[in-house]
Design a protein around this motif. Structure first.
Motif, PDB file in Angstrom:
ATOM      1  N   ALA A 160      -2.945 -30.961  21.035  1.00  0.00           N
ATOM      2  CA  ALA A 160      -1.665 -30.864  21.683  1.00  0.00           C
ATOM      3  C   ALA A 160      -1.138 -29.539  21.241  1.00  0.00           C
ATOM      4  O   ALA A 160      -0.617 -29.147  21.976  1.00  0.00           O
ATOM      5  CB  ALA A 160      -0.853 -31.939  21.069  1.00  0.00           C
TER       6      ALA A 160
ATOM      7  N   ALA B 260      -6.208 -35.088  17.974  1.00  0.00           N
ATOM      8  CA  ALA B 260      -5.356 -35.199  19.007  1.00  0.00           C
ATOM      9  C   ALA B 260      -4.211 -33.948  18.783  1.00  0.00           C
ATOM     10  O   ALA B 260      -3.737 -33.459  19.685  1.00  0.00           O
ATOM     11  CB  ALA B 260      -4.655 -36.287  18.828  1.00  0.00           C
ATOM     12  N   ILE B 261      -3.706 -33.754  17.396  1.00  0.00           N
ATOM     13  CA  ILE B 261      -2.523 -32.980  17.220  1.00  0.00           C
ATOM     14  C   ILE B 261      -3.326 -31.414  17.530  1.00  0.00           C
ATOM     15  O   ILE B 261      -2.495 -30.733  17.912  1.00  0.00           O
ATOM     16  CB  ILE B 261      -2.480 -32.943  15.651  1.00  0.00           C
ATOM     17  N   THR B 262      -4.539 -31.177  17.017  1.00  0.00           N
ATOM     18  CA  THR B 262      -5.042 -29.744  17.467  1.00  0.00           C
ATOM     19  C   THR B 262      -4.821 -29.470  19.106  1.00  0.00           C
ATOM     20  O   THR B 262      -4.401 -28.485  19.456  1.00  0.00           O
ATOM     21  CB  THR B 262      -6.506 -29.790  16.974  1.00  0.00           C
TER      22      THR B 262
ATOM     23  N   VAL C 150      -2.317 -40.691  23.165  1.00  0.00           N
ATOM     24  CA  VAL C 150      -3.723 -40.898  22.621  1.00  0.00           C
ATOM     25  C   VAL C 150      -3.585 -41.533  21.112  1.00  0.00           C
ATOM     26  O   VAL C 150      -4.307 -42.260  20.780  1.00  0.00           O
ATOM     27  CB  VAL C 150      -4.258 -39.230  22.065  1.00  0.00           C
ATOM     28  N   VAL C 151      -2.528 -41.122  20.198  1.00  0.00           N
ATOM     29  CA  VAL C 151      -2.345 -41.697  18.855  1.00  0.00           C
ATOM     30  C   VAL C 151      -1.985 -43.117  18.922  1.00  0.00           C
ATOM     31  O   VAL C 151      -2.498 -43.749  18.018  1.00  0.00           O
ATOM     32  CB  VAL C 151      -1.482 -40.679  18.188  1.00  0.00           C
TER      33      VAL C 151
ATOM     34  N   LEU D 277       7.148 -40.983  18.500  1.00  0.00           N
ATOM     35  CA  LEU D 277       5.546 -40.941  17.995  1.00  0.00           C
ATOM     36  C   LEU D 277       5.716 -41.619  16.778  1.00  0.00           C
ATOM     37  O   LEU D 277       4.653 -42.301  16.353  1.00  0.00           O
ATOM     38  CB  LEU D 277       5.101 -39.548  18.238  1.00  0.00           C
TER      39      LEU D 277
ATOM     40  N   VAL E 167       0.269 -36.575  23.513  1.00  0.00           N
ATOM     41  CA  VAL E 167      -0.127 -37.109  21.915  1.00  0.00           C
ATOM     42  C   VAL E 167       0.218 -38.565  21.706  1.00  0.00           C
ATOM     43  O   VAL E 167      -0.669 -39.317  21.095  1.00  0.00           O
ATOM     44  CB  VAL E 167       0.644 -36.311  20.844  1.00  0.00           C
TER      45      VAL E 167
ATOM     46  N   CYS F 150       5.160 -43.685  26.527  1.00  0.00           N
ATOM     47  CA  CYS F 150       4.811 -42.286  26.490  1.00  0.00           C
ATOM     48  C   CYS F 150       4.151 -41.825  27.673  1.00  0.00           C
ATOM     49  O   CYS F 150       4.759 -40.409  27.938  1.00  0.00           O
ATOM     50  CB  CYS F 150       3.475 -41.884  25.545  1.00  0.00           C
TER      51      CYS F 150
ATOM     52  N   ARG G 124      -6.534 -38.607  14.842  1.00  0.00           N
ATOM     53  CA  ARG G 124      -5.322 -38.031  14.902  1.00  0.00           C
ATOM     54  C   ARG G 124      -5.401 -36.392  14.578  1.00  0.00           C
ATOM     55  O   ARG G 124      -4.486 -35.618  15.509  1.00  0.00           O
ATOM     56  CB  ARG G 124      -4.511 -38.525  13.664  1.00  0.00           C
TER      57      ARG G 124
ATOM     58  N   THR H 183       3.813 -32.594  26.391  1.00  0.00           N
ATOM     59  CA  THR H 183       2.752 -32.708  25.218  1.00  0.00           C
ATOM     60  C   THR H 183       2.968 -33.786  24.354  1.00  0.00           C
ATOM     61  O   THR H 183       2.084 -34.330  23.830  1.00  0.00           O
ATOM     62  CB  THR H 183       2.906 -31.067  24.608  1.00  0.00           C
ATOM     63  N   ILE H 184       4.176 -33.952  23.823  1.00  0.00           N
ATOM     64  CA  ILE H 184       4.423 -34.973  22.837  1.00  0.00           C
ATOM     65  C   ILE H 184       3.911 -36.265  23.697  1.00  0.00           C
ATOM     66  O   ILE H 184       3.533 -37.201  22.937  1.00  0.00           O
ATOM     67  CB  ILE H 184       5.914 -35.101  22.485  1.00  0.00           C
TER      68      ILE H 184
END
Lengths: 263, 99
Positions: free
Chosen positions: A111, A107-109, B22-23, A34, B19, B33, A104, B15-16
């Motif tokens: 996740a 998305a992190i929240t 989406v990101v 990522l 993310v 992903c 972002r 989960t990774i």
């Protein structure tokens, strides 16, 4: 000696060691996928995750799946990914800036919420406290066991999957097929167009890179008589990649032209 | 060792991957992903197959791999087609229907 090795192999300790070494590395590689900027690095990290998963499969009594994972994923699929990556341009539009505002953090929240939910759910579930293990069903061999299931219970899905594979191959061929809208111009037509065009500037071909620029590498644009770089002298794909050097360093004016008198 | 550890790992990998979808904006990275999510699900299948002492999970994981391979082939062909017409592999650029 062989018996001892067998006994050691059957205890849980080696697997735990394998897991606690490889699982954090897998997670770090997945996170790195990522975070790294270049898509090629993502692909390499992805390949690492795939190999690690194959090792986990083999450790869990699924040697057939482990080998298929290595052959299909790290062999074929990642190869295809890298191939397309090279075709599409290694660094094409790889910026990490977010276009949708606040995407972002959301998305992190989400996740963290989802991951926390899954982990807490798994930790509260009664599943897996006493694993039965696949040693019993693997007694005749893992491949034989899978083959028996595949050609009895799952024979209909197996046939459907073959249809799916053919459809996917056909679909990819149709998508990749490129039909020319216009006919390709012949060399003669190109030559006529060069001479009958508005300007005769490019009649003898485009300027070579680096002329008058004290440097004749392909990534340095030629300098025109007035000192401006000639854009046409550098290959378009080099420009698209951003690999063109600044010409101001190579201008003639920077040379000391004073001549020392010889004695 | 508790076999459920593999399930935790699988959940985190999934989960990774989610993310990442989406990101990230490069279509190829998004696609990788998606592959990561499929692989995480496969790890759960294999683990459950071990927990239950039943090979059905491994067969399902095998089918998932086949479907994932098909998906990669068609998906990459779509990415190449979009790149050919738009000269970009960013998922944000293919937004012609929005305007």
């Amino acid at each position: 000696m062989n018996e001892l090795a067998l006994q050691v192999g059957q205890t849980a300790a080696p697997e735990a060691t394998l897991f606690w070494i490889l699982a954090p590395l897998t997670l770090i590689a997945a996170l790195g996928m990522l975070l790294v900027k270049k898509a090629v690095h993502s692909a390499i990290l992805m390949a690492f995750v795939m190999v690690a998963l194959a090792i986990f499969y083999i450790a869990q009594g699924a040697p057939f799946l482990g080998i298929v994972q290595i052959v299909v994923y790290t062999g074929a699929v990642m190869m295809l990914f890298l191939f397309i990556l090279m075709l599409v341009g290694v660094d094409s539009s790889d910026s990490l800036t977010e276009t949708i505002r606040g995407l972002r953090p959301i998305a992190i929240t989400a996740a963290v919420g989802f991951g926390g939910l899954m982990v807490s759910l798994l930790s509260r579930a009664t599943l897996g406290r006493t694993a039965v293990g696949v040693e019993g069903v693997n007694a005749d061999g893992n491949v034989q066991g899978i083959a028996q299931l595949l050609f009895s219970t799952f024979v209909w899905p197996f046939e459907v999957v073959s249809a799916l594979l053919i459809t996917a191959a056909l679909g990819a061929m149709v998508l990749a097929h490129h039909q020319r809208v216009q006919e390709r111009p012949t060399q003669r037509q190109l030559s006529i167009a060069r001479f009958r065009g508005d300007s005769l500037a490019n009649t003898a071909g485009l300027p070579a890179p680096g002329v008058f620029a004290r440097h004749n590498a392909v990534d340095v644009p030629a300098l025109l008589p007035d000192g401006t770089p000639a854009a046409a002298s550098v290959n378009a794909s080099l420009k698209a990649r951003g690999d063109v050097l600044e010409t101001s360093r190579f201008e003639l004016g920077t040379i000391d032209t004073s001549v020392e008198e010889e004695k | 060792m508790d076999a459920a550890n593999y399930l935790y790992l699988s959940a985190l990998l999934f989960t990774i991957g989610a993310v990442g979808v989406v990101v990230r904006r490069n279509a190829i990275v998004v696609f990788m992903c998606v592959e990561l999510m499929l692989n995480a699900a496969n790890l759960s299948f294999v683990t459950f197959s071990r927990i239950n002492g039943d090979l059905n999970g491994q067969v399902i994981a095998f089918f998932t791999m086949v479907v994932a391979a098909c998906e990669v082939v068609v998906g990459l062909a779509i990415i190449v087609t979009i790149y050919r017409s738009r000269r970009s592999a960013s998922v944000d650029d293919a937004s012609l229907l929005m305007r």
